[in-house]
Every structure is written in structure tokens, then in C-alpha cells.
Design a protein around this motif. Structure first.
Motif, PDB file in Angstrom:
ATOM      1  N   ALA A 163     -14.870  13.400  -1.574  1.00  0.00           N
ATOM      2  CA  ALA A 163     -14.308  12.231  -0.881  1.00  0.00           C
ATOM      3  C   ALA A 163     -14.236  12.397   0.630  1.00  0.00           C
TER       4      ALA A 163
ATOM      5  N   MET B 156      -8.482   0.071   1.856  1.00  0.00           N
ATOM      6  CA  MET B 156      -7.637   1.186   1.408  1.00  0.00           C
ATOM      7  C   MET B 156      -7.631   2.377   2.359  1.00  0.00           C
TER       8      MET B 156
ATOM      9  N   TYR C  23      -8.578   7.107  -6.720  1.00  0.00           N
ATOM     10  CA  TYR C  23      -8.727   8.510  -6.325  1.00  0.00           C
ATOM     11  C   TYR C  23      -7.997   8.651  -4.994  1.00  0.00           C
TER      12      TYR C  23
ATOM     13  N   TYR D  89      -3.041  14.426  10.314  1.00  0.00           N
ATOM     14  CA  TYR D  89      -1.828  13.602  10.479  1.00  0.00           C
ATOM     15  C   TYR D  89      -0.788  14.152  11.460  1.00  0.00           C
TER      16      TYR D  89
ATOM     17  N   SER E 261      -5.522   9.833  -1.816  1.00  0.00           N
ATOM     18  CA  SER E 261      -5.388  11.030  -1.006  1.00  0.00           C
ATOM     19  C   SER E 261      -4.049  10.972  -0.277  1.00  0.00           C
ATOM     20  N   MET E 262      -3.651  12.115   0.248  1.00  0.00           N
ATOM     21  CA  MET E 262      -2.379  12.174   0.959  1.00  0.00           C
ATOM     22  C   MET E 262      -2.384  11.212   2.146  1.00  0.00           C
ATOM     23  N   ARG E 263      -1.275  10.520   2.334  1.00  0.00           N
ATOM     24  CA  ARG E 263      -1.180   9.579   3.450  1.00  0.00           C
ATOM     25  C   ARG E 263      -0.262  10.103   4.540  1.00  0.00           C
ATOM     26  N   PHE E 264      -0.361   9.433   5.661  1.00  0.00           N
ATOM     27  CA  PHE E 264       0.356   9.822   6.872  1.00  0.00           C
ATOM     28  C   PHE E 264       1.823  10.139   6.620  1.00  0.00           C
TER      29      PHE E 264
ATOM     30  N   LEU F  88      -6.342   6.564   6.186  1.00  0.00           N
ATOM     31  CA  LEU F  88      -6.519   7.888   5.592  1.00  0.00           C
ATOM     32  C   LEU F  88      -7.221   8.822   6.570  1.00  0.00           C
TER      33      LEU F  88
ATOM     34  N   ILE G  39     -12.545  -1.706   0.716  1.00  0.00           N
ATOM     35  CA  ILE G  39     -11.519  -2.455  -0.024  1.00  0.00           C
ATOM     36  C   ILE G  39     -10.144  -2.379   0.649  1.00  0.00           C
TER      37      ILE G  39
ATOM     38  N   MET H 287       0.942   3.558  10.351  1.00  0.00           N
ATOM     39  CA  MET H 287      -0.188   4.474  10.204  1.00  0.00           C
ATOM     40  C   MET H 287      -0.542   4.808   8.747  1.00  0.00           C
ATOM     41  N   SER H 288       0.268   4.374   7.798  1.00  0.00           N
ATOM     42  CA  SER H 288       0.037   4.817   6.424  1.00  0.00           C
ATOM     43  C   SER H 288      -1.150   4.146   5.751  1.00  0.00           C
TER      44      SER H 288
ATOM     45  N   ARG I  63      -9.099  12.441   5.741  1.00  0.00           N
ATOM     46  CA  ARG I  63      -9.364  13.498   4.764  1.00  0.00           C
ATOM     47  C   ARG I  63      -9.379  14.882   5.403  1.00  0.00           C
TER      48      ARG I  63
ATOM     49  N   ASN J 234     -12.701   4.536  -6.123  1.00  0.00           N
ATOM     50  CA  ASN J 234     -12.415   4.316  -4.702  1.00  0.00           C
ATOM     51  C   ASN J 234     -11.020   4.892  -4.438  1.00  0.00           C
ATOM     52  N   PHE J 235     -10.515   4.737  -3.224  1.00  0.00           N
ATOM     53  CA  PHE J 235      -9.237   5.362  -2.886  1.00  0.00           C
ATOM     54  C   PHE J 235      -8.042   4.761  -3.622  1.00  0.00           C
ATOM     55  N   HIS J 236      -8.217   3.642  -4.317  1.00  0.00           N
ATOM     56  CA  HIS J 236      -7.078   3.114  -5.075  1.00  0.00           C
ATOM     57  C   HIS J 236      -6.830   3.940  -6.328  1.00  0.00           C
TER      58      HIS J 236
ATOM     59  N   ASN K 190      -3.632  20.665   4.299  1.00  0.00           N
ATOM     60  CA  ASN K 190      -3.470  19.271   3.891  1.00  0.00           C
ATOM     61  C   ASN K 190      -4.515  18.852   2.851  1.00  0.00           C
ATOM     62  N   PHE K 191      -5.720  19.381   2.998  1.00  0.00           N
ATOM     63  CA  PHE K 191      -6.776  19.084   2.025  1.00  0.00           C
ATOM     64  C   PHE K 191      -6.385  19.622   0.645  1.00  0.00           C
TER      65      PHE K 191
END
Ligand code: FES
Ligand code: FES
Lengths: 164, 746
Positions: B371, A41, B685, A135, B687-690, A129, A39, A125-126, A131, B681-683, B659-660
Motif C-alpha cells: 500500500a 479516503m 485496508y 505525521y 492505515s494509521m491516521r494523523f 494518509l 474514493i 489533517m485526519s 504511509r 482500497n483504504f476503506h 509508524n509503518f
């Protein structure tokens, strides 16, 4: 439908709504672009169409108008792209699953701007993701690749420790 | 201890004499050696010296029997062998190896025994020795518990050294010179007369030589590879899109499947109507698998679309319908009738709490999904009385068992190919996705079928990190903590997870109190009690297991107490800490972060220290607060792993673990409504972004007495360090996760 991927022409027979990602992966056997969310994301599926980064999971193959480049087209183990060299130099990857997408996003950024600011790197880059939390190393690798591109030679530092 | 059961007691006498010895040839002298699983696969020109090394005409291959899910274990395990074998890392191939009981993991159960990692008493050491026994009987070839490196440190170096000795003897026979005039170097045996012979040319001779049981290992000062940062063996592949994950497996005439299981986890499907889905493009067949449906098609995308078009009727959940009900069950279990353990009870807590000013608070954390970036998937191919399974998984011996149970084949006709994993974090130790793939392939006998979950299925059909609740009461006296009474309630991961493996678990679940009961503080009156919430919603191991919640509980508590007494959180800990290795870790992070310095307006520093998996880990985070928006500015971590086999990889794991932990603390939450997980989905749930990730500086110390694994210890201190920093910056104490319920992150 016809597609040009990594400078090779293909003719595929799929429904028009099939996303580019699944044409690449399951029809053409090009596995570098990854499925992560479907999607737009996570960025794991990032490829270039005409040099622009797109999320292949959400881009119908029938709408593709231009040559597609995947990570395989960017560089190969024996002919690395500057960014891939930087990725190896900084030992960025952990599980590695997100990294094709990360590198393709970074490649599109640096192709347009080889001296990006921190904010510009953030913006580019944002959408990707990771996991595994790589970064800080991605940031360091993008910066040293940008520097290498600017100086046109490709100096590879010997050892890079930690996350700097 | 009761989890060890009868086997332990029976083997205690023999077990106590079997500690030293060659790893591949009867490390466990009191029992028959396990058949070398590689021999079946080798042709005559090759010889398997040990289950860890293969040398043939093509070169040297090292078996790294632990799953690579990002932690760099293949590189480190290979280096352990290569160091003793005298080969360079770029001259060898690293393979995962087949599923086999010979690759059992002895260290993984050590974390499950009621002796703190800092306890080196004879009893503690003895019990640690016993845990290796049931691990072997269970045949746990598991990757988890940060156990791979401690388990391998002796075994794999010994395997390399044994192989080297055999090669020296083989060369001695071939060149007709005594071994005293031979030396091993870089894949070659050199004779003092100048002749040399490559390892690959010695393979056939070597096959007939019995390896020594206890070859001499190099001392640390002789190491050429270990102790230095090594380029990871998988790095080029992972930087070029050529690394093969299980989702990338491609076989002739392969079909592609996807599944949808009852979103009320574990409950049956009552009926389904596939008529619409069956008519969709590319669809081969739709049928029931376990408690849901599978669609098989000519492309994963067609399978996704078809499986989502099936009309399914789902039975109701067996557990409470919504998050509030599930939370109430955890809260209710904080009562004497659910008490599970009390491994720490120093001084007299009851008496001390009778008087004085009591500080008390309640904390809670939500369910969390794993995830991993690569959605769950597995490929199976049943043909000619044989079954092949390709799956990124943390427990291949169990995959073998499941394959045998479903197909009725003998285990020797089943092969499990463990691929690289796009993240595991504990999720890939579960077998549900492998079981489904085997069932599906059985319906298409003769044809390989890859089953891939959608991200939606992956997020909503996890085995989650448990929801947990903590209450504490504490008291200060003489400018320090006098009393600390911590009560921890959670569902049992061991009960849920081992139940699915069919392994009965009796006695207390130490993971409910992990990383809280065993912290190295001398506090006058100090009690940690665990309570077990009755089994309901499916839970499992999530990177750092109990440490993931208990680090937050214990270290937020320490911070609250310090602030209540006007004490510096660092000074207070240094005063109470009774473990030198841990003290140095705290001092190191304080120095790196320049703890105590003047900060800009709106900034705050938060500190947390957690000892988990034997690794003392301290972290400091600096945040900046503008109104209710928090920005993570920078972070520092210090760890002690005893021996840093690959310092750069240790740092990378601490950074990734932190970071996790931060991602979950900031925004991770699984909620339930109508029995269904609401996140898909990630929208929803996220997660931390760059742009949210701080730079993290990691210091690696080596004062500890033994080598430790580092995949998990970076996680537990992250949430409390952030919470304590938010408090320092804003004065706001947030006692529930995720923090995003109370602040925004930029
Ligand atoms: S798979 Fe395309 S953005 Fe996630
Ligand atoms: S390296 Fe694992 S998700 Fe990025």
C-alpha cells in the motif's frame, strides 16, 4: 467546460463526470495534486475550491463553481508559502507523495484559523494518509507555520532535530 | 550458503584478494571491469570520471544508483561523494543514473547468510565477502535490505576521492604547478599562488587522466558534510508539488492506460467481452495483457472506467480459496517434514523441556499489502527500434531484461528511467507493473503510454507479506529464562520472489527466521527452528521482510516469559544480552522513556528489542486504555547505526519505520475469499491516521563497528512494543495481528 486554476482560465472538453483531479493531471498537466485512492479516503488529491479543501478525485469537474488552487498556486520553489517553508525547515517529506495533499489541507486550516488547537489540527489533517509515517513532523510543521503566520514575520529556525 | 551456488566456490580464491581498490575501476579485480554505462550518453564536452560522478561545463552531477522511495538515500549517497570531492550539496545535481550492472549492490545479500550480524568471526566475515560475488553476477542493482548505505560507504567515498585526485592532477597540468601546491575546496582547485580553476573548467583535461585505484579517504574528524544533519536534496521539490514521480511523467501525444488482472492471483483469464467498454468516451483500444485486460484511452480516468466495464471470465486460483485454508497450510507446515533451518540450537532444549513448568503459546500474523501511497504505474515508449521505460522501481536492471525479452531489442537500445517513488516498501522490486506497461506500449508502437493501476487493483494484486505462525515453549529457572524453543512457519519470500526473477534458490530461506534466530541473548537452552510452508499464494519482501513477523513473535514471547516469572522485561533482557552495542541501546530507550516510573491508571509501557539488518533497535510505547479502546500516548526508540551519516534522516527513518510497523500491527490485514483478496482500497485496508500517531523520540547511538542502513530496522519492534504495552495496560495478551481484532484504537 470552463475552469479557473491558479488564476488561469482553461476550457476543457471532457465528460461531465470526470473528476477534477483527472482534468488537472491529464488534461491541464498540473501534477501537484496526486492520485492515491480515488474514493476520498487518502487526501493525496486535496486542492482548494474557493479556499475550501476538497478531494479532487471525487469532485466532478463540471460541479466546480469557483477558482481552484492547487499546490502550484499556493507557492513555488522560489516563492514559498509559509507552510512550505515550515515543511522544509522540519524536513517533513519522506517519499513526498502525500505531501501536496497534506500541505493543502493544512493551508485551508490555517487560512481559517491561525491558532488551531491540537484537536483542530487532528480534525483537519485526519483525512490525509501518509504511509511513510511523517505525521509527527507534519504536526510540528503546522504548528510552526501557524506561529509564523501569527507573528506575520516569517522567522525560520536554523536547525530542527528529530520529530519535535 | 547454498543459495550462493557454484559461482561462489569458483571465485572464492580470486575474491579473497580483491577487497580493496577503486570502486569504479575494477573493485572486482579478478573480472573484467564492467563498461562505464554513462559514457554512451555523454557528448564530447563531458567526461565521466567514474560511474558515480559526471563533471561537465554545467556543473557536477553525482549518480546515486539507488532508488529514492522516501528513505533519503539520494542525499546520503550524494554526500558520500561530495564529502571527498569537496563540493557542497547545493552545488551539485543528483541523478539516479541508468540501469547498469556496474551499480550492483554487494550488501543486499549479506542479510541472507547464516551468521548473526554480531558474529565477527573469520568465517562469518569470509562468507560475507563471498556474497558480494553472486550479487555482482546477478547484476542486482537493487534497492532493499537496508543495504544502500553499507554498500556505498566505501565505494562512493572512494569514487569522490578518485575524482578529486584526478582534478588536482588536471589543475596541475593546466596551471603548471605541482599538485603539492594545490588544494580542492568547494568545487574549485586553489593554487598556493592565489590562482584558482573551477572543476567545470577541468573536465576536458581530466578526461585523459587515469584515476588512482586507492585514493586516500578523509578521516572522520575531517568530514564537513557527513555526520551532520543535511537538508535533503529532494525536500523543496517535495514540498512544492514539483517532484516528479513516475505517475507525473508527461510525453508528447501520450496515451493513458489501466489494467485489470485476474483477482485470483496468477490464474489465467479465460475470456473477455469489451464491447460495452470499447464504446465508452475517450477509449482507444481494449486488449488482453498477461492474465487480464488493458484499456488505453486519452485520459487515465477514461481508462479506469473502461477497464472496469470489461466483462471478464477468470479461471480459478491455484491456491486454497480462503484465508482459513491458507492459514491451515501454514499451521500444518509446522512439522518436521517441512523443517527449513535450525541456525540456532544452544544447550539441550529437548532435555530441558522434559521437566519443570512449561510456558507455551501460539502466535499468528496475516498477509499484508505494501500500500505505497503512489499506486503502481509505469510509462513505456517504443519507437524507432528503441524502448524507453519510466518507472519508480527498486530493480532497474531487471526492468531492462524484461524490456529486452518483450520487445526483442538489445539491452543497449533500452533505457530505464528510475523516477522518485511514492513509496516502495519492497513492492517496487517486483516487475509485474513494468512488464504490463511494456506490453501495452508495444501495441501502440510510436506512442508513449502511461499505465496506472487503480488503488483497487494495487491493493488486491500485491505480492504480500506472508502469513506466518509461531509456537514457543519456554521455562524459567533461577529467576531468568532457562529454555526457549521457538518454531516459526511461513511461506518462503525468497522462493516466491526469486522464482519470478528466474533465479533458482536452493537451501534454507533465512528470511523465515530472520530477526529471531540471531538475537544477541545468552540463554542456556535456546533453539530457533524455521519451517517452510509450500509455495501457494504470491508473497514478497515487505519492509523488514522476516523481521516484520519475527520481531513480533520473539519479543512477545520474551515479554510473556518475563511476566510469567514476575521479572521486569527490561531487567531480564539486560541480564541475558551478550552484545554490548545492543545493551546500550536498551539502556538508552529505558532512560528516555523513564522505564519503571509510576504510571497513571490504565496506562501501560511496552518494550521490545530487535536486532535486524545489523541494527539493534529498542522501542518503548506508552498506551492508555479505556475499556477496550487504546490510545497511543508516546513512543521512544533507540538505535545503533555504527556511523550516523545524517542523524536527522536516521531519526526520520526510525520514526517512519515504527509508524509503518504500528499501522500494520494495529489494523493491517489481507484476507482471501473465493480465491480473491477482499481488501480493495483504504476503506477496508486502513492505515494509521494523523490523530492516532504518537510523538516518537529517537536516540541515535554510534557504538557499532560499521555503518548500517536504517530503512527497515525501525519496523520489527513496533508491533511487539505495542502488544506488550496493551498487555501492561489491560492484562490482555493478544497473540494475533492485527490488534484491531481485539481492541479499538482511538
Ligand atoms: S486520491 Fe483523492 S482522496 Fe485519495
Ligand atoms: S511522505 Fe510518503 S506517503 Fe507521506
Amino acid at each position: 467546460m470552463k475552469l479557473v486554476v491558479n488564476e488561469q482560465e482553461y476550457d476543457v472538453d471532457v465528460t461531465p463526470d470526470m473528476p477534477l483531479l483527472w482534468v488537472l493531471r491529464d488534461e491541464l498537466g498540473i501534477k501537484g495534486p496526486k492520485f492515491g485512492c480515488g474514493i476520498a479516503m487518502c487526501g493525496a488529491c486535496t486542492v482548494h475550491i474557493d479556499g475550501r479543501p476538497v478531494r479532487a478525485c471525487s469532485y466532478p469537474a463540471s460541479a466546480v463553481q469557483g477558482p481552484v488552487t492547487t499546490i502550484e498556486g499556493l507557492g513555488q520553489p522560489d516563492a514559498l508559502h509559509t507552510l512550505q517553508k515550515a515543511w522544509i525547515e522540519h524536513q517533513v517529506a519522506q517519499c513526498g507523495y502525500c505531501q501536496s495533499g497534506q500541505i493543502m489541507s493544512a493551508a485551508a486550516l490555517l487560512a481559517a484559523n491561525n491558532n488551531p488547537s491540537d484537536a483542530e489540527i487532528d480534525t483537519a489533517m485526519s483525512g490525509n494518509l501518509c504511509r511513510c509515517g511523517t505525521y509527527p513532523k507534519i504536526r510540528a510543521a503546522v504548528k510552526s507555520a501557524a506561529e509564523a503566520l501569527r507573528s506575520e514575520s516569517v522567522p525560520v529556525q536554523n536547525e530542527s532535530e528529530g520529530t519535535a | 550458503m547454498s543459495t550462493l551456488g557454484k559461482i561462489t566456490r569458483r571465485t572464492f580464491l580470486v575474491g579473497s584478494v580483491a577487497i580493496a581498490g577503486g570502486v569504479a575501476f575494477g573493485y572486482w579485480k579478478y573480472k573484467q571491469p564492467i563498461d562505464n554505462p554513462l559514457e554512451a550518453d555523454l557528448d564530447d564536452s563531458a567526461t565521466a570520471l567514474t560511474p558515480y560522478v559526471i563533471i561537465d561545463q554545467q556543473g557536477v552531477s553525482i549518480i546515486a544508483p539507488r532508488a529514492e522511495m522516501g528513505q533519503g538515500v539520494h542525499t546520503t549517497l550524494a554526500a558520500l561523494v561530495a564529502e571527498e570531492l569537496e563540493v557542497s550539496l547545493d552545488a551539485i545535481k543528483v541523478l539516479h543514473g541508468p540501469a547498469s550492472n556496474a551499480y550492483f549492490n554487494a550488501a543486499v545479500l549479506e542479510e541472507g547468510i547464516p551468521f548473526a550480524a554480531t558474529d565477527v568471526s573469520r568465517t562469518a566475515e569470509m562468507v560475507r565477502g563471498f556474497t558480494k560475488v553472486p550479487a555482482k553476477f546477478l547484476g542486482l542493482q537493487i534497492t532493499g535490505g537496508s543495504s544502500s548505505i553499507p554498500d556505498a560507504f566505501y565505494k562512493m567515498r572512494t569514487a569522490g576521492a578518485a575524482a578529486r585526485e584526478v582534478l588536482l592532477q588536471a589543475a596541475s597540468a593546466q596551471l603548471n604547478v605541482p599538485t603539492s601546491q594545490l588544494s580542492a575546496n568547494d568545487g574549485t582547485i586553489l593554487a598556493s599562488d592565489g590562482r584558482s580553476v573551477a572543476y567545470t573548467d577541468l573536465a576536458v583535461t581530466a578526461a585523459n587522466i587515469e584515476p588512482p585505484k586507492e585514493p586516500v579517504l578523509k578521516s572522520r574528524s575531517q568530514w564537513k558534510l557527513l555526520g551532520k544533519s543535511m537538508p535533503r536534496v529532494d525536500m523543496v521539490a517535495k514540498s512544492t508539488g514539483t517532484a516528479e514521480f513516475s505517475i507525473d511523467v508527461e510525453l508528447p501525444d501520450m496515451l493513458y492506460a489501466s489494467v485489470r488482472m485476474n483477482p485470483r492471483l496468477g490464474a489465467p483469464m479465460t475470456s473477455f467481452d469489451a464491447s460495452k467498454a470499447e464504446a465508452m468516451p475517450g477509449v482507444k483500444r481494449i486488449f488482453q495483457v498477461n492474465n487480464g485486460v488493458a484499456a488505453v484511452a486519452t485520459n487515465t480516468w477514461y481508462a479506469f472506467k473502461a477497464v472496469n466495464a470489461v466483462q471478464c471470465n477468470w479461471a480459478n486460483a491455484s491456491y486454497s480459496n480462503d484465508t482459513n485454508g491458507l492459514l491451515a497450510a501454514v499451521q500444518d507446515s509446522l512439522s518436521p517434514d517441512h523443517q527449513d533451518s535450525q541456525f540456532r540450537d544452544d544447550g539441550d532444549v529437548e532435555q530441558a523441556l522434559q521437566s519443570g513448568e512449561i510456558i507455551e503459546a501460539e502466535y499468528q500474523v496475516p498477509y499484508l499489502a505494501h500500500a505505497a501511497m503512489e499506486p503502481l504505474n509505469a510509462t513505456a515508449w517504443l519507437r524507432d527500434g528503441k524502448l524507453d521505460i519510466w518507472a519508480g522501481n527498486q530493480l532497474p536492471t531487471q526492468a531492462l531484461k524484461e524490456g529486452a525479452a518483450i520487445t526483442g531489442l538489445d539491452e543497449e537500445n533500452i533505457r530505464v528511467h528510475t523516477t522518485l517513488m511514492g513509496g516502495g516498501f519492497g513492492r517496487r522490486a517486483e516487475m509485474d507493473f513494468v512488464i504490463q506497461a511494456i506490453h501495452i506500449a508495444k501495441e501502440f508502437e510510436g506512442t508513449p503510454v502511461k499505465t496506472t493501476w487503480t488503488r483497487e487493483e494495487d491493493t488486491s494484486h500485491d505480492f504480500y507479506r506472508p502469513m506466518a505462525v509461531a509456537r514457543f515453549k519456554a521455562k524459567l529457572a533461577n529467576n531468568t529464562i532457562d529454555t526457549c524453543d521457538l518454531h516459526l512457519a511461513a511461506p518462503s519470500v525468497a522462493e516466491s520472489q526469486m522464482g519470478r526473477l528466474g533465479v533458482p534458490v536452493a537451501g534454507p530461506d533465512i528470511m523465515i527466521v530472520q530477526a529471531a534466530w540471531d538475537q544477541p541473548y545468552s540463554i542456556q537452552n535456546y533453539r530457533v527452528t524455521g519451517y517452510r510452508t509450500p509455495k501457494a499464494f504470491p508473497v514478497s519482501s515487505w519492509r523488514s521482510v522476516g523481521g516484520s513477523q519475527n520481531g513480533f513473535f520473539h519479543e512477545s514471547m520474551m515479554d510473556e516469559i518475563a511476566h510469567a516469572g514476575g521479572l521486569d522485561p527490561l531487567e531480564m533482557r539486560l541480564q541475558l544480552i551478550n552484545h554490548d552495542v545492543s545493551r546500550k541501546v536498551l539502556e538508552s530507550v529505558a532512560e528516555q522513556s523513564n522505564w519503571g516510573r509510576a504510571l497513571p491508571d490504565g496506562h501501560g509501557l511496552g518494550l521490545a528489542f530487535v536486532l535486524s539488518f545489523g541494527v539493534p533497535t529498542a522501542q518503548v510505547i506508552e498506551v492508555a486504555a479505556v475499556d477496550d479502546t487504546i490510545k497511543l500516548i508516546e513512543a521512544w526508540a533507540a538505535v545503533d547505526v555504527g556511523v550516523a551519516l545524517d542523524p536527522r534522516n536516521v531519526k526520520a527513518q526510525v520514526m517512519g519505520g515504527m509508524n509503518f510497523g504500528l499501522a500494520a500491527a494495529m489494523m493491517g490485514e489481507i484476507t482471501v475469499k473465493d480465491g480473491e483478496v477482499q481488501q480493495r482500497n483504504f476503506h477496508n485496508y486502513p492505515s494509521m491516521r494523523f490523530n492516532q500517531a504518537p510523538d516518537i523520540e529517537v536516540q541515535v547511538l554510534e557504538n557499532g563497528d560499521q555503518v548500517r542502513g536504517i530503512g527497515e530496522p525501525g519496523v520489527p519492534p513496533a508491533a511487539p512494543a505495542l502488544g506488550n504495552a496493551i498487555f501492561a495496560a489491560t492484562g490482555k495478551r493478544i497473540r494475533e495481528l492485527p490488534f484491531s481484532k481485539h481492541v479499538r484504537f482511538s
